[in-house]
Design a protein around this motif. Structure first.
Motif, PDB file in Angstrom:
ATOM      1  N   ARG A  83     -22.112  -4.150  32.431  1.00 48.97           N
ATOM      2  CA  ARG A  83     -23.289  -3.408  31.963  1.00 48.97           C
ATOM      3  C   ARG A  83     -23.582  -2.228  32.905  1.00 48.97           C
ATOM      4  O   ARG A  83     -23.798  -1.100  32.462  1.00 48.97           O
ATOM      5  CB  ARG A  83     -24.501  -4.339  31.879  1.00 48.97           C
TER       6      ARG A  83
ATOM      7  N   THR B   4     -23.324   1.825  32.101  1.00 44.92           N
ATOM      8  CA  THR B   4     -24.528   2.623  32.321  1.00 44.92           C
ATOM      9  C   THR B   4     -24.220   3.772  33.280  1.00 44.92           C
ATOM     10  O   THR B   4     -24.601   4.923  33.039  1.00 44.92           O
ATOM     11  CB  THR B   4     -25.667   1.734  32.857  1.00 44.92           C
TER      12      THR B   4
ATOM     13  N   GLU C 241     -24.413   7.818  32.465  1.00 47.11           N
ATOM     14  CA  GLU C 241     -25.396   8.588  33.223  1.00 47.11           C
ATOM     15  C   GLU C 241     -24.728   9.577  34.180  1.00 47.11           C
ATOM     16  O   GLU C 241     -25.032  10.766  34.161  1.00 47.11           O
ATOM     17  CB  GLU C 241     -26.332   7.648  33.991  1.00 47.11           C
TER      18      GLU C 241
END
Length: 144
Positions: free
Chosen positions: A9, A13, A17
């Protein structure tokens, strides 16, 4: 198992980003496997590894400098992560041969990232590219 799920996860992410939203392409050396394979239909057979993805990210960010990915949903498994994203920005630079239109884009993507040894190893993506082109050409309004 939960540690692997949480790692995956965080990995995805960070990928969206740092790489796509901020343009930090050197981070790809840490996030991707050295033999990373990009199976995206719009960029057939790019070179393997981080070096094959860096120019794609740079081209996207040159064409859409305010490019932004929002993660709308994520399904995380020990060896794969499925991510549903919203991609927005303004087409204010050349994008894969298309001159700047200065129009907003807002499209959805579905991606499946295969994870091996804690890094993204293979990438599969479906984007409504027809809607993206119609938005750039001013033939379709941007989604609310």
């Amino acid at each position: 198992m939960n540690t692997i799920i949480e790692h995956n996860r965080r990995l995805l992410t960070s990928y969206f980003e740092q790489v796509w939203n901020q343009g930090q392409v050197d981070v790809l050396d840490e996030l991707l496997a050295t033999d990373y394979i990009n199976h995206s239909p719009s960029t057939p057979n790019p070179p393997a590894g981080p070096a094959g993805l860096k120019p794609i990210v740079q081209a996207m960010r040159a064409g859409i400098p305010d490019l932004h990915y929002d993660i709308l949903d994520m399904v995380v498994a020990p060896d794969k992560v499925a991510v549903y994203t919203r991609v927005t920005g303004t087409h204010s630079g050349e994008l894969f041969g298309m001159p700047a239109s200065h129009r907003k884009i807002d499209v959805r993507q579905m991606q499946v990232e295969w994870i091996r040894d804690g890094r993204i190893w293979q990438h599969w993506r479906i984007t409504d590219e027809a809607a993206l082109v119609r938005q750039i050409l001013g033939q379709e309004p941007v989604q609310p």
